[in-house]
Scaffold this active site. Structure first.
Site, mmCIF file in Angstrom:
data_model
loop_
_atom_site.group_PDB
_atom_site.id
_atom_site.type_symbol
_atom_site.label_atom_id
_atom_site.label_comp_id
_atom_site.label_asym_id
_atom_site.label_seq_id
_atom_site.Cartn_x
_atom_site.Cartn_y
_atom_site.Cartn_z
ATOM 1 N N HIS A 29 0.838 -1.199 0.000
ATOM 2 C CA HIS A 29 0.000 0.000 0.000
ATOM 3 C C HIS A 29 0.872 1.248 0.000
ATOM 4 O O HIS A 29 1.256 1.737 1.055
ATOM 5 C CB HIS A 29 -0.903 -0.014 1.220
ATOM 6 C CG HIS A 29 -1.744 -1.253 1.328
ATOM 7 N ND1 HIS A 29 -1.241 -2.455 1.787
ATOM 8 C CD2 HIS A 29 -3.041 -1.479 1.017
ATOM 9 C CE1 HIS A 29 -2.201 -3.360 1.757
ATOM 10 N NE2 HIS A 29 -3.305 -2.808 1.302
ATOM 11 N N HIS A 277 -4.201 3.111 -3.359
ATOM 12 C CA HIS A 277 -4.332 2.491 -2.042
ATOM 13 C C HIS A 277 -3.528 1.197 -1.908
ATOM 14 O O HIS A 277 -2.673 1.108 -1.047
ATOM 15 C CB HIS A 277 -5.814 2.219 -1.727
ATOM 16 C CG HIS A 277 -6.011 1.239 -0.612
ATOM 17 N ND1 HIS A 277 -6.076 1.614 0.711
ATOM 18 C CD2 HIS A 277 -6.114 -0.127 -0.611
ATOM 19 C CE1 HIS A 277 -6.215 0.539 1.476
ATOM 20 N NE2 HIS A 277 -6.247 -0.529 0.695
ATOM 21 N N GLU A 429 -18.442 -5.077 23.796
ATOM 22 C CA GLU A 429 -17.553 -6.231 23.951
ATOM 23 C C GLU A 429 -16.311 -6.137 23.070
ATOM 24 O O GLU A 429 -15.219 -6.529 23.468
ATOM 25 C CB GLU A 429 -18.297 -7.539 23.634
ATOM 26 C CG GLU A 429 -19.446 -7.865 24.582
ATOM 27 C CD GLU A 429 -20.734 -7.131 24.223
ATOM 28 O OE1 GLU A 429 -20.775 -6.430 23.176
ATOM 29 O OE2 GLU A 429 -21.717 -7.254 24.989
ATOM 30 N N HIS A 490 -28.733 -17.131 23.530
ATOM 31 C CA HIS A 490 -27.804 -16.945 24.635
ATOM 32 C C HIS A 490 -27.015 -18.211 24.967
ATOM 33 O O HIS A 490 -26.234 -18.207 25.909
ATOM 34 C CB HIS A 490 -28.559 -16.470 25.881
ATOM 35 C CG HIS A 490 -28.908 -15.016 25.842
ATOM 36 N ND1 HIS A 490 -29.582 -14.445 24.785
ATOM 37 C CD2 HIS A 490 -28.652 -14.004 26.720
ATOM 38 C CE1 HIS A 490 -29.740 -13.151 25.026
ATOM 39 N NE2 HIS A 490 -29.170 -12.856 26.192
#
Ligand SMILES: Cc1ncc(C[n+]2csc(CCOP(=O)(O)OP(=O)(O)O)c2C)c(N)n1
Ligand SMILES: [Mg+2]
Length: 684
Positions: A29, A277, A429, A490
């Site tokens: 890059h 890029h 999280e 869950h």
């Protein structure tokens, strides 16, 4: 040459090294290094307090390249600054971290200039980046660590911890959710030693950001409570320097510097296009670009005279002086506060203080028993008192995870109470995982917690902690169907298998309260490996260790818990976590039916795999092929221990919403079912 000329020469050296390296590798890059060379030059040579001779000096400023694809920026900076290497035992080696030869061999096997920045592989890399957003989120952990360290160790006249954390990021990092989670928390915590510089080039791989990213970034960060500045020209190094100085005076809020840049700067045909890029410019374009820079067109990997000296006179001189002052300060501090200085020393080597395991509980046999999470809560509260720099928290599930540190003085970490040991990550999280990594990279001993099912939300960061070989701790409770009525959303199924598949990650699923204690003993001693604890929500019987083998066997990953009288088993039951007691019950029944079963408790595949062949064959004798594994999780992978003739009692579907007892019945986690499978296997 004037200083201005040397500045420009240094910047163009970073640009051309990047172009040449990408061209030689035929991949990489180039565009962003070309655009951000002035920024990285300014941070490194004018601002950063970093001593190239000692890249792990604790008082240093941190530099994080969150847009890791622009790694050539870092390899150039580490090379030109003459940064020296350290090894895994934190010994200073004296040899260069990144040589020009490494850069010539950019992205090749063994080169210290790999595709993306890799902590633990290249000295001077503060954290592994490449998965976008991880670096900036990790930098928040580093900035939290700075506040905590300053609060615990600084004393009047002894500002030992006062470092700044700089993170460079692109559009991708700011699009990723993890970056937003982390920015929100950093704003809440008012982390004023944290500065993100956003490369606002309005380009990503698919083209202009107009196709997918048109939000008002400045307004968003103002909303988070950040200080926001804009520098309209990425080539204006004085403006960049001024913005960074303003950041250093900002109090009570983190800083975002929005830097308008041109990807592929100087390339006549590729500047401002996505083509700059992620692919080499091509030989012709490189020649034209070098001409624009006033660079010798055919020179390759050229570091002109004066450039290394310019870094030596700038960053290296400033860094050496800062480290010298810090080291002197530490010796005076040591004389005055010897215990605190010892803590700092131990922490740097990731060693434990004397008495780290005193007062750990021993749980008496108890058929009703204790939940894994409850045992864990007791252990954590003891350990956190013995190890001052053990700290952590949950993603808003502390009361359920039982990870809250409740002893007198533990406290909450907030901007007004930066000495607190309970971190509140909020329901974030993913950022929690990255922040825990940042805390660990700062040599604290952090843990993060949530329900096991939501480990999925943190997984990219957990993977990086394994890749970085850092000893983070993840406490995941509600590890199977114990939360019954919450249902399949869950109830983890595939999480154990998927985490076990991460190289180097120590996954432990202890089977009773004493195994939880032993699991923590193992985890605390890890220096270069992260660990996951999978803990039950519901009580598990505490096994009678006079009758069964001691729980210290956990350290070997698997151990013989019970054998038939006189030994000579004909069948092996292997179980983990909540299914251990089930296997023991089945074993007792089998014995009364005249079947000689053995029970193997296997809390950790990974630890077991690292035992000698002799030990492993002792636990799972190759000639005993009648084997049954019992685990309330995906059956995936258990074939390796039960073999082609064995049976696996596990999950092949998602769970269901119902009381646990009914689920155990529906999915076959009952002693009679284990007995039946065992008998069927033996043909009896
Ligand atoms: C999580 C993640 N998703 C996708 C990628 C692949 N990727 C690498 S760079 C990039 C584009 C990044 O754009 P930007 O951050 O603006 O970088 P620039 O091209 O401007 O340097 C993508 C999608 C990645 N590295 N990480
Ligand atoms: Mg971009």
């Amino acid at each position: 040459m004037t200083d201005e000329q040397l500045d420009q020469l240094s910047i163009n050296t970073i640009r051309t090294l990047s172009m040449d390296a990408v061209q030689a590798a035929r991949s990489g890059h180039p565009g962003t290094p070309m655009a951000l060379a002035p920024l990285v030059y300014t941070i490194w040579n004018r601002v950063l307090r970093f001593d190239p001779r000692d890249p792990i000096w604790p008082g240093r400023d941190r530099f994080v390249l969150s847009n890791g694809h622009a790694s050539m920026l870092l390899w150039s900076a580490l090379h030109l600054s003459g940064t020296r290497a350290v090894n895994a035992d934190y010994e200073r080696l004296g040899e260069p971290s990144v040589t020009l030869d490494d850069i010539r061999r950019f992205r090749q096997l063994g080169s210290h200039a790999p595709g993306h920045p890799e902590y633990h592989w290249v000295s001077g890399v503060e954290t592994t980046t490449g998965p976008l957003g991880q670096g900036i989120a990790t930098s928040v952990g580093m900035a939290i660590a700075e506040r905590w360290l300053a609060h615990r160790y600084n004393r009047p006249g002894f500002e030992l911890f006062d470092y700044d954390v700089y993170a460079v990021c692109g559009d991708g990092c700011l699009m990723e959710g993890v970056g937003a989670e982390a920015a929100s928390l950093a704003g809440h915590l008012g982390l004023d030693h944290l500065c993100w510089i956003y490369d606002n080039n309005r380009i990503t791989i698919e083209g202009s950001t107009q196709i997918a990213f048109t939000e008002d970034v400045a307004a968003r960060f103002l909303g988070y409570g950040w200080d926001v500045q804009r520098v309209g020209d990425a080539n204006d190094i004085d403006r960049i320097e001024r913005a960074l100085r303003i950041f250093r005076t900002a109090k009570g809020r983190p800083s975002l510097v929005i830097l308008d840049s041109h990807i592929g700067y100087g390339s006549p045909h590729k500047q401002d296009s996505a083509a700059a890029h992620g692919e080499p410019l091509g030989d012709d374009e490189i020649r034209l670009t070098k001409r624009r820079y006033g660079w010798p067109e055919d020179a390759k990997f050229l570091v002109p005279d004066g450039v290394r000296e310019h870094f030596a006179a700038g960053m290296a001189a400033r860094g050496a002086e800062a480290r010298r002052r810090w080291t002197e300060l530490l010796s005076a501090y040591r004389a005055k506060y010897p215990e605190l200085a010892t803590e700092i020393d131990l922490m740097q080597r990731r060693e434990l203080p004397a008495g780290w395991d005193r007062n750990l509980p021993v749980f008496p046999a108890d058929p009703k028993g204790l939940a894994g999470r409850d045992a864990s809560g007791q252990v954590l509260n003891v350990l956190a008192q013995n190890v001052p720099w053990l700290l952590g928290g949950s993603a808003d599930l502390g009361p359920s995870n039982k990870t809250t540190l409740t002893y007198e003085g533990a406290g909450d970490f907030q901007s007004s109470t930066p000495g607190g040991k309970n971190l509140h990550f909020g329901i974030r999280e993913h950022a929690m995982g990255a922040i825990v990594n940042g805390l660990s990279l700062s040599k604290l001993r952090p843990f993060g917690a949530t329900f096991f099912i939501f480990s999925d939300y943190a997984r990219p960061a957990i993977r990086l902690s394994a890749l970085m070989e850092i000893p983070t701790i993840f406490v995941f409770t509600h590890d199977a169907m114990g939360d019954g009525e919450d249902g399949p959303t869950h109830q983890p199924v595939e999480q154990l298998a998927s985490l076990r598949a991460i190289p180097g990650l120590v996954v432990l699923r202890p089977g009773d309260a004493n195994e939880v204690v032993e699991a923590y003993r193992v985890v605390m001693k890890l220096r270069h490996q992260p660990a996951v604890l999978a803990l039950s929500r519901q009580p598990l019987p505490t096994l009678d260790r006079k009758r069964y083998a001691p729980a210290s066997g956990v350290a070997r990953g698997a151990y013989v818990l019970a054998d038939p009288p006189g030994g000579r088993p004909e069948l092996i039951l292997i179980a983990t976590g909540s299914e251990l007691a089930l296997a023991v019950q089945a074993h007792e029944k089998l014995l009364t039916d005249g079947i000689r079963s053995r029970v193997v408790s296997m809390p950790s595949w990974d630890l077991f795999e690292h035992q000698t062949q002799e030990y492993r064959d002792g636990v799972l004798p190759p000639d005993i092929r009648a084997r049954v594994a019992v685990e309330q999780a995906s059956t995936f992978g258990w074939e390796r221990y039960v073999g082609s003739e064995g049976r696996i009692i596990g999950m092949r579907t998602f769970g269901a919403s119902a009381p646990l007892k009914e689920l155990q019945k529906k999915f076959g986690f009952e002693p009679d079912r284990v007995v039946a499978v065992a008998k069927e296997l033996l043909g009896r």
